[in-house]
Design a protein around this motif. Sequence first.
Motif, PDB file in Angstrom:
ATOM      1  N   ALA A 418     -11.818  -9.411 131.119  1.00  0.00           N
ATOM      2  CA  ALA A 418     -11.134  -8.153 131.418  1.00  0.00           C
ATOM      3  C   ALA A 418     -11.437  -7.610 132.813  1.00  0.00           C
ATOM      4  CB  ALA A 418     -11.515  -7.105 130.365  1.00  0.00           C
ATOM      5  N   LYS A 419     -12.372  -8.226 133.518  1.00  0.00           N
ATOM      6  CA  LYS A 419     -12.792  -7.658 134.801  1.00  0.00           C
ATOM      7  C   LYS A 419     -11.611  -7.485 135.757  1.00  0.00           C
ATOM      8  CE  LYS A 419     -16.066  -8.403 138.620  1.00  0.00           C
ATOM      9  NZ  LYS A 419     -16.901  -7.209 138.378  1.00  0.00           N
ATOM     10  N   THR A 420     -10.793  -8.547 135.907  1.00  0.00           N
ATOM     11  CA  THR A 420      -9.659  -8.477 136.832  1.00  0.00           C
ATOM     12  C   THR A 420      -8.664  -7.415 136.407  1.00  0.00           C
ATOM     13  OG1 THR A 420      -9.900 -10.813 137.409  1.00  0.00           O
ATOM     14  CG2 THR A 420      -7.764  -9.807 137.840  1.00  0.00           C
ATOM     15  N   THR A 421      -8.430  -7.292 135.094  1.00  0.00           N
ATOM     16  CA  THR A 421      -7.497  -6.273 134.593  1.00  0.00           C
ATOM     17  C   THR A 421      -8.010  -4.875 134.887  1.00  0.00           C
ATOM     18  OG1 THR A 421      -6.752  -7.760 132.847  1.00  0.00           O
ATOM     19  CG2 THR A 421      -6.317  -5.405 132.542  1.00  0.00           C
ATOM     20  N   PHE A 422      -9.276  -4.631 134.631  1.00  0.00           N
ATOM     21  CA  PHE A 422      -9.851  -3.308 134.924  1.00  0.00           C
ATOM     22  C   PHE A 422      -9.708  -2.972 136.406  1.00  0.00           C
ATOM     23  CE2 PHE A 422     -12.951  -3.830 131.148  1.00  0.00           C
ATOM     24  CZ  PHE A 422     -12.052  -3.218 130.295  1.00  0.00           C
ATOM     25  N   GLU A 423     -10.012  -3.969 137.238  1.00  0.00           N
ATOM     26  CA  GLU A 423      -9.917  -3.733 138.682  1.00  0.00           C
ATOM     27  C   GLU A 423      -8.480  -3.440 139.090  1.00  0.00           C
ATOM     28  OE1 GLU A 423     -13.660  -6.504 140.230  1.00  0.00           O
ATOM     29  OE2 GLU A 423     -11.671  -7.386 139.999  1.00  0.00           O
ATOM     30  N   ALA A 424      -7.527  -4.150 138.500  1.00  0.00           N
ATOM     31  CA  ALA A 424      -6.120  -3.929 138.843  1.00  0.00           C
ATOM     32  C   ALA A 424      -5.644  -2.558 138.401  1.00  0.00           C
ATOM     33  CB  ALA A 424      -5.256  -5.015 138.209  1.00  0.00           C
ATOM     34  N   LEU A 425      -6.116  -2.095 137.247  1.00  0.00           N
ATOM     35  CA  LEU A 425      -5.676  -0.794 136.722  1.00  0.00           C
ATOM     36  C   LEU A 425      -6.178   0.373 137.562  1.00  0.00           C
ATOM     37  CD1 LEU A 425      -6.054  -1.394 132.883  1.00  0.00           C
ATOM     38  CD2 LEU A 425      -3.922  -1.061 134.143  1.00  0.00           C
ATOM     39  N   SER A 426      -7.223   0.154 138.320  1.00  0.00           N
ATOM     40  CA  SER A 426      -7.740   1.232 139.168  1.00  0.00           C
ATOM     41  C   SER A 426      -6.944   1.365 140.460  1.00  0.00           C
ATOM     42  CB  SER A 426      -9.212   0.982 139.501  1.00  0.00           C
ATOM     43  OG  SER A 426      -9.359  -0.123 140.380  1.00  0.00           O
ATOM     44  N   ARG A 427      -5.989   0.467 140.675  1.00  0.00           N
ATOM     45  CA  ARG A 427      -5.219   0.440 141.915  1.00  0.00           C
ATOM     46  C   ARG A 427      -3.762   0.806 141.647  1.00  0.00           C
ATOM     47  NH1 ARG A 427      -9.017  -3.892 141.919  1.00  0.00           N
ATOM     48  NH2 ARG A 427     -10.120  -4.131 143.896  1.00  0.00           N
ATOM     49  N   ASP A 428      -2.968   0.984 142.732  1.00  0.00           N
ATOM     50  CA  ASP A 428      -1.532   1.174 142.557  1.00  0.00           C
ATOM     51  C   ASP A 428      -0.874  -0.190 142.355  1.00  0.00           C
ATOM     52  OD1 ASP A 428      -1.233  -0.049 145.066  1.00  0.00           O
ATOM     53  OD2 ASP A 428      -0.884   1.841 146.125  1.00  0.00           O
ATOM     54  N   LEU A 429       0.455  -0.202 142.154  1.00  0.00           N
ATOM     55  CA  LEU A 429       1.157  -1.434 141.812  1.00  0.00           C
ATOM     56  C   LEU A 429       0.958  -2.515 142.871  1.00  0.00           C
ATOM     57  CD1 LEU A 429       3.196  -3.091 140.128  1.00  0.00           C
ATOM     58  CD2 LEU A 429       5.029  -1.980 141.424  1.00  0.00           C
ATOM     59  N   VAL A 430       1.145  -2.179 144.150  1.00  0.00           N
ATOM     60  CA  VAL A 430       1.070  -3.181 145.202  1.00  0.00           C
ATOM     61  C   VAL A 430      -0.342  -3.735 145.316  1.00  0.00           C
ATOM     62  CG1 VAL A 430       1.302  -3.601 147.680  1.00  0.00           C
ATOM     63  CG2 VAL A 430       3.015  -2.222 146.480  1.00  0.00           C
ATOM     64  N   GLU A 431      -1.331  -2.853 145.330  1.00  0.00           N
ATOM     65  CA  GLU A 431      -2.712  -3.322 145.453  1.00  0.00           C
ATOM     66  C   GLU A 431      -3.144  -4.080 144.205  1.00  0.00           C
ATOM     67  OE1 GLU A 431      -7.041  -1.834 147.120  1.00  0.00           O
ATOM     68  OE2 GLU A 431      -5.479  -0.356 146.705  1.00  0.00           O
TER      69      GLU A 431
END
Length: 631
Positions: A418-431
């Motif tokens: 889940a690490k990558t998913t958590f990191e992605a959720l903290s960002r906007d769509l592009v990031e």
Amino acid sequence: MCGIVGILDTRGKREIDQDQLRRMNDTQHHRGPDEGDIYVEPGVGFGHRRLSVIDISLGQQPLGNEDGSVMVCYNGEIYNYRELTAELKALGHTFKTKSDTEVIVHAWEEWGEQCVEHFRGMFAFGLWDRNKQVMFLARDRMGVKPMYYAMLPDGFFVFSSELKALRSLNGLPREIDPQAVEDYFAYGYVPEPKTIYKGALKLSPGFRLLQKVGAPLAEPQQFWDVPFKRHAGMTLGDAEGELVERLREAVKIRLVAEVPLGAFLSGGVDSSAVVAMMAGLSDGPVNTCSIAFKDKAFDESAYAAQVAQKYGTDHHVETVDTDDYGLLDTLADLYDEPYADSSAIPTYRVCELARKRVTVALSGDGGDENLAGYRRYRYAMAENRVRGRIPIGLRKPLFGTLGRWYPKADWAPRVFRAKTTFEALSRDLVEGYFHGVSIMSDQMRQQLFTPKFRADLQGYRAINVMRAHADQAPTDDPLSLIQYLDMKTYLPGDILTKVDRASMAHALEVRVPLLDHKLVEWISGLPPEMKLNGSEGKYVFKKSMENYLPNDILYRRKQGFAVPLAAWFRGPLRERVRSSLLGPNLAATGIFNQAYLNEMVEQHQSGRRDYSAPIWTLLMFEAFLRKEMQA
């Protein structure tokens, strides 16, 4: 299909060094082994290597107009050249050949810079107009064909199909661009318009450039973009029927050739659909080819055979060893700058196989970007729905903290990674999307690079590439936006680069009907839910193909070309990894943190982490450096 080179003196009419021009041209012999020639006049030189496909007897280049005041050097195919020839003849132009090359000359005379807007096909060309004292470069809308260029310190403007031709010039500055290195270790390639060198550039897809004598290096101008203009009132049934007709037409215009023609057949949806259309348009059996792998975990040849049997194709299969890692140094020679898509290995092999039977092959490239076929689109949309439900003020600290503290569990089942998913959720769509597609995350690149190299970047980050494209995007729909980002980065920088170099290494022309710009424009206007419907990517495409292909071709899990990197780096390439990553070449650059390289190697080879993609990326960078030192 060809290789082209050119030189323009922007400071006058100095004599062109013909030996140098020939050397440039000869570096691209593989792109056109049938014929080669140069053209020189005061201050201007062209070189051309020809792979004869259309008007074999008269289509030699460089080619000019009646009085030789306009000369062109061209790589590609213009599929509507017959219609344009008739139109231009009606406007008073006289043709001496039946080639698509001559269309460019007269189209320039008639329409000037707007000539490219009349062309339907894949192309990269340089055109000299003596009367106007300008050199005009153009690259096709999707970037199927490559174009490199540079302004040398002595005022000579140069261009070529491959970077190796420019690199053969003593006057080309070869200083490595720190921003290109940052981009490479994020994307796995150097995105347009950069190259690995500060002193050379790529002409971006859908751009043209008008270089005047006596002027500094010109700024490229965009002449086309994917519109994403929504069709009004289109039902799913309407879309299915029209998609088939448009695909059939895009395939039909790509069947013109005076040499043997066939298709790649992987057993996936896209190549199978192209073969289905070809079979309906051809009088005889379609030539198809595919490769099989000894390791059944990577083998899709049974699905290709199923399609071949359904359509009675003349099908050829060769089995390759999954441990086909001997091509590593060959790839460094082919791509000229760091390039880290390991599927270049099987792509090279399937091109090698195809060339034994045909000179032209149709491929299914572009379907995933056009029709949202990648699994990462599904993940990105799921993440974006979560973003929409949680305010940014809560989402960023919550998921940012979880992302930092959750372990990187490569060894665990996917549900626990889940690490990558958590990191992605903290960002906007592009990031978030950038983070998901990056070979090495921001954090990993921070550890990879030395403090001095990070200082050289002066705050530049690889995400700037996607941010710049997002700022220019003609859509704000989330799915359409990430498709657009892929069409501007991954498609030309990775996929089309891979296929161009691998095919041209074997003097094979590859045509891509799914990237016909008229088809791309129309597909871009379909509602996003017709492309990604729930968890089903390419939804409307698969529905439209149900009368042509079996369901186990259409609805099986996408596999694609893959190679067992993780096992290679713990087994037969174990020592190659250690000598390349921990040896003197990477250390001498001052770019890399040696302690982190050692940590990556030790953790991967012990089985504690899977660093196979970053290690391959580093191996290809080190192979590029060795080639640089030998030049």
